[in-house]
Design an enzyme around this catalytic site. Structure first.
Site, PDB file in Angstrom:
ATOM      1  CG  ASP A 169      -1.734  -1.137   1.418  1.00 50.82           C
ATOM      2  OD1 ASP A 169      -2.128  -2.182   0.274  1.00 50.82           O
ATOM      3  OD2 ASP A 169      -1.831  -1.565   2.591  1.00 50.82           O
ATOM      4  CD  GLU A 203      -8.593  -3.462  -1.566  1.00 50.67           C
ATOM      5  OE1 GLU A 203      -9.317  -3.446  -0.420  1.00 50.67           O
ATOM      6  OE2 GLU A 203      -7.445  -4.065  -1.668  1.00 50.67           O
TER       7      GLU A 203
END
Length: 350
Positions: free
Chosen positions: A48, A222
């Site tokens: 991420d 997402e």
């Protein structure tokens, strides 16, 4: 006697040969020019990724799970040489005590803000977004003030929050469930009155996992990230379950002059714009970020990927980056995930 002389002569020759140094081995010839180039990954065990640039330095964050760390570097291709600074550790209990995910660092109105997702002692259903604030010019220094939970409309499960400053307005996008009972993940958006206060009274759902390529494992939208170019706002998001090799990037687009809180303003790409995987050490590509070189001439995509098939959502995900260009219609052209062994020219200025 002749045999004796022959043996003696052979011994002398052998000794003379042993005294001679071995010739210096010739280095192998390579056709790969590595000068001014780098290879991915930039960091291992770094899912991420997020990067932002200010005053000559890139600032990078990624999920650690248990704290917030910032890397500071003048050269993204040499990120591995930067030492992270831990700027915040969670309390031992409470709503933001566990599972610290997908932090992002933003500079707004002269202050730094970190947005991160966290939950209450490992209870995933309690995941919400939280905000920290720092007045220091350098986010690796100064004091981070806890601004608490970002009270998003409906107070539902929320992760992967990101910020957009457009036309004098702040917008916040995130991934959430329709309820707190799990299921598909959707992309929502709301308006902020300041970096830690929500103005909207309702969350607007911009995208749901509609296509088959968004439903591998289960339906997921997402990791939303904004990218503004000319008169377009792009929202690049990650689709499908990260535990599969088929994690990929999707795209929404809207005019900069449009009402960004109106779902009808956004057009969704029917196919992935990056991924789902390229093989060659690039499996499960996604959860991206962007940066532009200081001279404004190069655009770069930063993302995570696994080096092998089946490695899932864990810390095998490493940070990669590669340049991208723009298509004739003004949309980004990310190309294909670069093989992990490929040599890539360093970003301009490095």
């Amino acid at each position: 006697m002749k045999n004796y002389l022959f043996i003696l002569l052979a011994l002398v020759i052998a000794c003379q040969s042993a005294d001679k140094p071995n010739p210096t081995p010739t280095p192998p010839v390579t056709s790969v020019d590595t000068v001014g180039k780098f290879q991915n990954p930039l960091l291992t065990a770094a899912p991420d990724p997020w990067v932002t640039y200010k005053d000559g330095f890139y600032y990078v964050m990624h999920t650690t799970g248990n704290d917030l760390r910032i890397y500071k570097t003048a050269a993204m291709s040499r990120l591995g040489s930067a030492r992270p600074v831990t700027v915040w550790t969670p309390p031992t209990t409470g709503p933001n005590s566990r599972d610290i995910w997908a932090p992002e660092l933003h500079f707004v109105n002269g202050k730094w803000y970190i947005y991160y997702a966290a939950d209450n002692n490992g209870n995933d259903a309690t995941h919400r977004m939280f905000v920290l604030e720092n007045e220091s010019a350098d986010p690796t220094q100064g004091t981070w003030v806890d601004r608490g939970q970002l009270n998003l409309p409906e107070n539902r499960w929320a992760i992967d929050g990101t910020l957009l400053q457009q036309n004098g307005q702040l917008y916040f996008a995130w991934s959430g469930w329709q309820t707190d009972q799990g299921g598909s993940q959707h992309i929502y958006m709301a308006k902020l009155s300041n970096p830690y206060t929500v103005e909207s009274t309702a969350r607007i759902r911009l995208s749901s996992p509609d296509y088959a390529w968004e439903k591998n494992g289960f339906g997921v939208n997402e990791g939303p990230e904004f990218l503004v170019h000319n008169n377009k706002v792009f929202l690049i998001y990650s689709a499908s379950f990260c535990g599969t090799d088929l994690y990929a990037l999707g795209q929404l687009s809207a005019d900069t002059s449009a009402d960004l809180l109106n779902p009808a303003s956004w057009t969704k790409s029917a196919t992935p714009v990056f991924g789902p995987n390229g093989g060659n050490g690039t499996f499960g590509v996604g959860h991206n970020s962007f940066f532009t070189t200081p001279d404004g001439k190069e655009n770069w995509l930063v993302y995570h990927a696994n080096a092998a098939s089946g490695q899932g959502c864990g810390n095998n995900r490493s940070i990669r980056m590669q340049p991208f260009t723009w298509k004739a219609d003004g949309s980004p052209d990310f190309g294909s995930a670069a093989p992990i062994a490929q040599w890539i020219k360093r970003p301009g200025g490095e």
